[in-house]
Design a protein around this motif. Structure first.
Motif, PDB file in Angstrom:
ATOM      1  N   MET A 147     -17.294   1.006   7.893  1.00 23.87           N
ATOM      2  CA  MET A 147     -17.832   0.316   6.736  1.00 23.87           C
ATOM      3  C   MET A 147     -16.730  -0.517   6.068  1.00 23.87           C
ATOM      4  N   MET A 148     -17.117  -1.733   5.592  1.00 26.47           N
ATOM      5  CA  MET A 148     -16.170  -2.625   4.952  1.00 26.47           C
ATOM      6  C   MET A 148     -15.867  -2.140   3.545  1.00 26.47           C
ATOM      7  N   ILE A 149     -14.572  -1.999   3.258  1.00 30.72           N
ATOM      8  CA  ILE A 149     -14.175  -1.588   1.919  1.00 30.72           C
ATOM      9  C   ILE A 149     -13.549  -2.751   1.140  1.00 30.72           C
ATOM     10  N   LEU A 150     -13.208  -3.843   1.866  1.00 30.37           N
ATOM     11  CA  LEU A 150     -12.683  -5.037   1.204  1.00 30.37           C
ATOM     12  C   LEU A 150     -13.016  -6.273   2.043  1.00 30.37           C
ATOM     13  N   ASN A 151     -13.594  -7.253   1.381  1.00 29.34           N
ATOM     14  CA  ASN A 151     -13.896  -8.520   2.066  1.00 29.34           C
ATOM     15  C   ASN A 151     -13.284  -9.648   1.231  1.00 29.34           C
ATOM     16  N   TYR A 152     -12.015  -9.945   1.535  1.00 32.58           N
ATOM     17  CA  TYR A 152     -11.281 -10.994   0.814  1.00 32.58           C
ATOM     18  C   TYR A 152     -11.391 -12.293   1.608  1.00 32.58           C
ATOM     19  N   ALA A 201      -8.685  -0.461  -2.653  1.00 31.93           N
ATOM     20  CA  ALA A 201      -8.387  -1.615  -1.783  1.00 31.93           C
ATOM     21  C   ALA A 201      -8.452  -2.944  -2.534  1.00 31.93           C
ATOM     22  N   GLU A 202      -9.277  -3.015  -3.575  1.00 28.67           N
ATOM     23  CA  GLU A 202      -9.402  -4.279  -4.293  1.00 28.67           C
ATOM     24  C   GLU A 202      -8.096  -4.702  -4.974  1.00 28.67           C
ATOM     25  N   GLN A 203      -7.193  -3.717  -5.215  1.00 29.42           N
ATOM     26  CA  GLN A 203      -5.910  -4.044  -5.837  1.00 29.42           C
ATOM     27  C   GLN A 203      -5.007  -4.882  -4.911  1.00 29.42           C
ATOM     28  N   LEU A 204      -5.441  -5.050  -3.656  1.00 33.86           N
ATOM     29  CA  LEU A 204      -4.642  -5.830  -2.693  1.00 33.86           C
ATOM     30  C   LEU A 204      -4.871  -7.347  -2.837  1.00 33.86           C
ATOM     31  N   GLN A 205      -5.868  -7.762  -3.606  1.00 30.34           N
ATOM     32  CA  GLN A 205      -6.203  -9.200  -3.680  1.00 30.34           C
ATOM     33  C   GLN A 205      -5.027 -10.051  -4.144  1.00 30.34           C
ATOM     34  N   PRO A 206      -4.291  -9.664  -5.198  1.00 31.93           N
ATOM     35  CA  PRO A 206      -3.142 -10.513  -5.587  1.00 31.93           C
ATOM     36  C   PRO A 206      -2.100 -10.651  -4.475  1.00 31.93           C
ATOM     37  N   VAL A 207      -1.892  -9.562  -3.725  1.00 32.38           N
ATOM     38  CA  VAL A 207      -0.914  -9.607  -2.632  1.00 32.38           C
ATOM     39  C   VAL A 207      -1.405 -10.514  -1.511  1.00 32.38           C
ATOM     40  N   LEU A 208      -2.700 -10.422  -1.200  1.00 38.45           N
ATOM     41  CA  LEU A 208      -3.274 -11.277  -0.160  1.00 38.45           C
ATOM     42  C   LEU A 208      -3.204 -12.754  -0.538  1.00 38.45           C
ATOM     43  N   LYS A 209      -3.505 -13.032  -1.809  1.00 36.43           N
ATOM     44  CA  LYS A 209      -3.465 -14.417  -2.271  1.00 36.43           C
ATOM     45  C   LYS A 209      -2.048 -14.967  -2.258  1.00 36.43           C
ATOM     46  N   LYS A 210      -1.084 -14.097  -2.690  1.00 33.54           N
ATOM     47  CA  LYS A 210       0.314 -14.521  -2.730  1.00 33.54           C
ATOM     48  C   LYS A 210       0.840 -14.848  -1.344  1.00 33.54           C
ATOM     49  N   ASN A 211       0.369 -14.134  -0.338  1.00 36.73           N
ATOM     50  CA  ASN A 211       0.834 -14.356   1.031  1.00 36.73           C
ATOM     51  C   ASN A 211      -0.015 -15.372   1.784  1.00 36.73           C
ATOM     52  N   ASP A 212      -0.934 -16.013   1.078  1.00 32.57           N
ATOM     53  CA  ASP A 212      -1.679 -17.158   1.615  1.00 32.57           C
ATOM     54  C   ASP A 212      -2.554 -16.783   2.809  1.00 32.57           C
ATOM     55  N   LEU A 213      -3.120 -15.548   2.754  1.00 37.09           N
ATOM     56  CA  LEU A 213      -4.063 -15.151   3.798  1.00 37.09           C
ATOM     57  C   LEU A 213      -5.437 -15.682   3.431  1.00 37.09           C
ATOM     58  N   SER A 214      -6.038 -16.432   4.338  1.00 39.25           N
ATOM     59  CA  SER A 214      -7.313 -17.076   4.031  1.00 39.25           C
ATOM     60  C   SER A 214      -8.467 -16.075   3.987  1.00 39.25           C
ATOM     61  N   SER A 215      -8.447 -15.095   4.867  1.00 35.02           N
ATOM     62  CA  SER A 215      -9.485 -14.041   4.851  1.00 35.02           C
ATOM     63  C   SER A 215      -8.865 -12.723   5.324  1.00 35.02           C
ATOM     64  N   ILE A 271       0.847  -1.209   0.000  1.00 31.35           N
ATOM     65  CA  ILE A 271       0.000   0.000   0.000  1.00 31.35           C
ATOM     66  C   ILE A 271       0.874   1.248   0.000  1.00 31.35           C
ATOM     67  N   THR A 272       1.873   1.253   0.827  1.00 29.01           N
ATOM     68  CA  THR A 272       2.751   2.434   0.933  1.00 29.01           C
ATOM     69  C   THR A 272       3.531   2.642  -0.356  1.00 29.01           C
ATOM     70  N   GLU A 273       4.018   1.567  -0.932  1.00 28.23           N
ATOM     71  CA  GLU A 273       4.827   1.674  -2.144  1.00 28.23           C
ATOM     72  C   GLU A 273       4.013   2.203  -3.327  1.00 28.23           C
ATOM     73  N   HIS A 274       2.743   1.771  -3.417  1.00 25.77           N
ATOM     74  CA  HIS A 274       1.914   2.167  -4.554  1.00 25.77           C
ATOM     75  C   HIS A 274       0.954   3.312  -4.219  1.00 25.77           C
ATOM     76  N   GLN A 275       1.047   3.873  -2.978  1.00 30.50           N
ATOM     77  CA  GLN A 275       0.215   5.020  -2.576  1.00 30.50           C
ATOM     78  C   GLN A 275      -1.253   4.754  -2.859  1.00 30.50           C
ATOM     79  N   LEU A 276      -1.717   3.558  -2.397  1.00 29.59           N
ATOM     80  CA  LEU A 276      -3.105   3.187  -2.628  1.00 29.59           C
ATOM     81  C   LEU A 276      -4.027   3.911  -1.662  1.00 29.59           C
ATOM     82  N   THR A 277      -5.200   4.295  -2.204  1.00 29.45           N
ATOM     83  CA  THR A 277      -6.241   4.900  -1.364  1.00 29.45           C
ATOM     84  C   THR A 277      -7.220   3.815  -0.977  1.00 29.45           C
ATOM     85  N   SER A 278      -8.164   4.146  -0.080  1.00 29.36           N
ATOM     86  CA  SER A 278      -9.144   3.155   0.368  1.00 29.36           C
ATOM     87  C   SER A 278     -10.032   2.691  -0.770  1.00 29.36           C
TER      88      SER A 278
END
Length: 447
Positions: free
Chosen positions: A101-106, A79-93, A69-76
């Motif tokens: 309010m929920m802005i991402l439900n992976y 947030a959906e752009q985080l899905q590949p990173v979450l999947k790569k790091n094997d986070l289940s949810s 997030i810090t490297e790519h200066q992502l805004t809230s």
């Protein structure tokens, strides 16, 4: 289907096929039991894995997400752009909330509609992290990295251990059978070398046991047959040696008397007649010996005689003993009968029985004392637990009698004929008496 069968001796046993099925079933049951017995071990390892390794990996994965997030200066809103990173790091949810309010439900690789879920749904049971976007801070909730890899790995290990146990047990069962087969092969090899004294080892209660017993019985039968053949060969060799000696003596006498008669070396015609009488006597002796020899050879060829139908003991001996008493009377002997016949039945071969009595008669005529009676008695006795019945004949031995048959071929002929009739022959020679007993097994009914 009956799994348990009976052996020839009445004991019950499983066939090799059924033993194999049973052993495979028991091995499979042991493997399944091992599989379920590893459940506590898996749970213990899972707790240790979750409390230590999972927490540290989750912290590292969240830190990676924050760096992205810090490297790519992502805004809230991004947030959906985080899905590949979450999947790569094997986070289940991974759920992210901003301003409640929920802005991402992976969840397990998918972004689920975030409008349907509020922050209160996750705050109580998931780990909380603070995520800094370019437009403000947000709160993230996660249940950590996925443990499916751990579970799958341990499941594979459990399955491999169970298969290994199953394989080992199958190998143990096969090794037991193969060891018995190998030992049987070694036993057979020992027999092939001609060592019939080596006993086949018998164990177990299956078809191999039957095979072992059959081979050992065959070994005993073959050994008995070879021993009998050796005994007969030795007996015949000894008989030939003795017969050649017994025949040489009267032949030498005949040649001597023939030479005397040829050279006219006698004093008067009366002495010549005396020498001729001696030649006839020696010739008759040779004839008796050759007759006995031929009879012995014929009996040797018959290992078992054809027995007649069962008959009462007295009836079987009546005619033979009548002829015996009459002949003995003609020869100057007296016969005393003690014939209280037991009410039993026997089986005989009349031809063999007559020839046995002829041998007995001949021996009495040559060696018995005419001044003493010949006693005949009916007997019944037990030999080795089996009932026998027959007769005994006893006579007094003539003093200074010349025993011309040192080979005993007549006695051997009688023994062989009695054996062929499944009977027994006993001879007892005392200082002045000779006793012979012939016995036949009793039969209760016609066979």
């Amino acid at each position: 289907m009956k799994f348990i069968k009976k052996m020839k001796d009445g004991r019950r046993f499983l066939s090799l096929y059924e033993e194999t099925i049973l052993w495979v079933g028991l091995s499979m049951a042991a493997a399944v039991a091992l599989f379920f017995s590893l459940n506590p071990a898996q749970e213990g390892l899972y707790d240790a894995y979750e409390s230590g390794f999972v927490v540290s990996r989750t912290d590292a994965a969240v830190a990676t997400v924050q760096n992205y997030i810090t490297e790519h200066q992502l805004t809230s809103e991004e947030a959906e752009q985080l899905q590949p990173v979450l999947k790569k790091n094997d986070l289940s949810s991974f759920q992210i909330y901003m301003d409640g309010m929920m802005i991402l439900n992976y969840t397990y690789g998918r972004n689920i509609d975030s409008v349907l879920y509020s922050e209160e749904d996750y705050a109580d049971w998931e780990t909380r992290y603070t995520i800094q976007f370019a437009d403000g801070d947000a709160t993230a909730y996660t249940d950590g990295v996925s443990v499916s890899q751990f579970m799958n790995t341990f499941l594979v290990i459990r399955i491999l251990l169970c298969f290994l146990l199953f394989f080992i047990l199958i190998c143990v069962g096969a090794r037991i059978v193969l060891r018995r087969i190998r030992r049987l092969h070694e036993d057979i090899h020992m027999l092939e070398t001609g060592n019939l004294d080596y006993a086949i080892q018998v164990d177990g209660k299956d078809e191999l046991t039957e095979l072992q017993k059959g081979l050992d019985q065959m070994r005993l039968s073959l050994k008995l047959q070879m021993d009998q053949e050796k005994y007969l060969l030795d007996s015949n060799r000894k008989l030939i040696t003795e017969m050649s000696h017994d025949l040489r003596t009267p032949l030498t006498s005949i040649l001597m008397y023939a030479e005397i008669l040829k050279m006219h070396k006698y004093k008067n015609p009366q002495q010549a007649d005396q020498y001729i009488g001696k030649v006839e006597q020696k010739a008759a002796q040779i004839k008796r010996m050759t007759d006995n020899m031929f009879e012995y050879a014929l009996v040797e060829m018959d290992t078992e005689a054809d027995l007649e139908e069962p008959g009462k003991l007295g009836e079987m001996f009546y005619d033979i003993l009548s002829d015996f008493a009459g002949y003995m009377a003609e020869r100057g002997f007296s016969v005393q009968n003690h014939l209280s016949w037991p009410d039993v039945q026997i089986r005989v071969n009349t031809n063999y029985l007559s020839r046995v009595m002829d041998n007995i008669t001949s021996n009495i005529e040559k060696y018995a004392d005419k001044s003493r009676p010949v006693d005949v008695e009916a007997v019944r006795t037990t030999v080795e637990g089996k009932n026998y019945a027959g007769i005994t004949i006893e006579n007094t031995i003539l003093k200074n009698a010349s025993h011309e048959e040192s080979s005993g071929i007549g006695t051997r002929s009688m023994e062989n004929m009695m054996h062929a009739m499944k009977g027994l022959l006993f001879i007892k020679t005392g200082e002045d008496n000779y006793r012979i007993c012939i016995l036949f097994p009793e039969v209760k009914e016609k066979e």
